[in-house]
Design an enzyme around this catalytic site. Structure first.
Site, short mmCIF file in Angstrom:
data_model
loop_
_atom_site.label_atom_id
_atom_site.label_comp_id
_atom_site.label_asym_id
_atom_site.label_seq_id
_atom_site.Cartn_x
_atom_site.Cartn_y
_atom_site.Cartn_z
N ARG A 1 0.82 -1.22 0.00
CA ARG A 1 0.00 0.00 0.00
C ARG A 1 0.86 1.27 0.00
O ARG A 1 0.43 2.31 0.50
CB ARG A 1 -0.95 0.03 1.20
CG ARG A 1 -1.89 -1.16 1.31
CD ARG A 1 -2.87 -1.24 0.14
NE ARG A 1 -3.89 -2.25 0.40
CZ ARG A 1 -3.77 -3.53 0.07
NH1 ARG A 1 -2.69 -3.96 -0.55
NH2 ARG A 1 -4.74 -4.39 0.32
N SER B 1 -11.45 -0.82 2.48
CA SER B 1 -10.60 -1.23 3.60
C SER B 1 -9.93 0.00 4.20
O SER B 1 -9.16 0.68 3.53
CB SER B 1 -9.54 -2.23 3.13
OG SER B 1 -10.15 -3.42 2.67
N GLU C 1 -5.25 3.10 5.92
CA GLU C 1 -4.84 2.96 4.53
C GLU C 1 -5.27 4.19 3.72
O GLU C 1 -4.68 4.50 2.70
CB GLU C 1 -5.48 1.70 3.94
CG GLU C 1 -5.10 1.38 2.53
CD GLU C 1 -5.70 0.06 2.07
OE1 GLU C 1 -5.93 -0.09 0.87
OE2 GLU C 1 -5.93 -0.83 2.91
#
Length: 254
Positions: free
Chosen positions: A80, A154, A250
């Site tokens: 990520r 997410s 995230e």
């Protein structure tokens, strides 16, 4: 090698690749967002990441207007992460991303419940289309549609910890899910830890945790940005207190 403009919807890329026999993106089906974002975030799901496909990125340097080309290694991709999220942030406007697909279909079925979902349909050796549709079904079953319930997918990254940390926790929590990164590092699902802290399905004000996937924070209706921040900060504190692990968002908080 196929180049797409940064504004192309990512799932359209996956659909086109599968229909043309270009493989490698099947597990990334139905991830919301666009091509340009895939290169910034290094999007990933079910054991696959965009970095496995990205060959190069074309961008305009905002300060000069010069067109530049960054190859995969230049972007320093990690889980990520990319340089676009750090030292390159606000310096470039991505215009195109070139992906390198494979003409050989090698399905990755070992992450999450992919294999189980396929076997439930009587499929042992899936085609690329069957794998894509199964991934879509899995995502739709546990992730809320942002058009119906506000969410950013997410919300937290899955923490990667040392093997010693994992072994200590595994001895305490029988059956704790995990994924081996390498000989020294283990990835522990943040959603599982959040659920163990009792947050799955709970709300704090008008912001809450989705009742089918604890990794997803949702807007129950009218929640402000500050309410979402208050919620995720409390979740971080609770996970830290219970497991000794600090999880990180995230998403970008602006």
């Amino acid at each position: 090698f196929v180049s797409y403009g940064s504004g192309v919807t990512w799932d359209d890329v996956v659909a086109e690749s599968v229909s043309n026999g270009w493989h490698g993106a099947e597990n990334l089906s139905l991830i919301p967002g666009e091509v340009g974002a895939s290169a910034v975030q290094n999007i990933g799901a079910y054991g696959a990441e965009a970095k496995d496909l990205i060959f190069d990125v074309e961008a305009v340097e905002i300060a000069t207007g010069n067109v530049v080309r960054m190859f995969n290694a230049d972007c320093q991709y990690a889980y990520r992460q990319s340089r676009f999220k750090h030292e390159w942030k606000n310096k470039y406007l991505i215009t195109h991303v070139t992906y390198r697909f494979s003409r050989t279909f090698t399905p990755d079925l070992d992450y999450g419940n992919i294999r189980h979902s396929l076997e439930a349909k009587g499929i042992v050796t899936p085609t690329a289309e069957e794998l894509r549709h199964t991934i879509i079904e899995i995502r739709q079953a546990k992730l809320p549609d942002p058009k119906v319930m506000g969410n950013a997918g997410s919300f937290f990254m899955n923490p990667v910890v040392g093997r010693d940390v994992y072994e200590r926790l595994a001895a305490q929590y029988e059956g704790m899910p995990h994924y081996v990164v390498d000989n020294e590092h283990i990835k522990i699902p943040a959603g599982w830890m959040i659920e163990q802290c009792g947050w799955k399905g709970r709300s704090l004000g008008r912001a809450g945790v989705h009742d089918r996937q604890a990794l997803v924070l949702v807007n129950r209706g009218g929640a402000t940005g500050s309410e979402v921040v208050t919620l995720y900060e409390q979740i971080i504190k609770d996970v830290k207190a219970k497991f000794g692990i600090e999880i990180h968002p995230e998403v970008n908080v602006i």
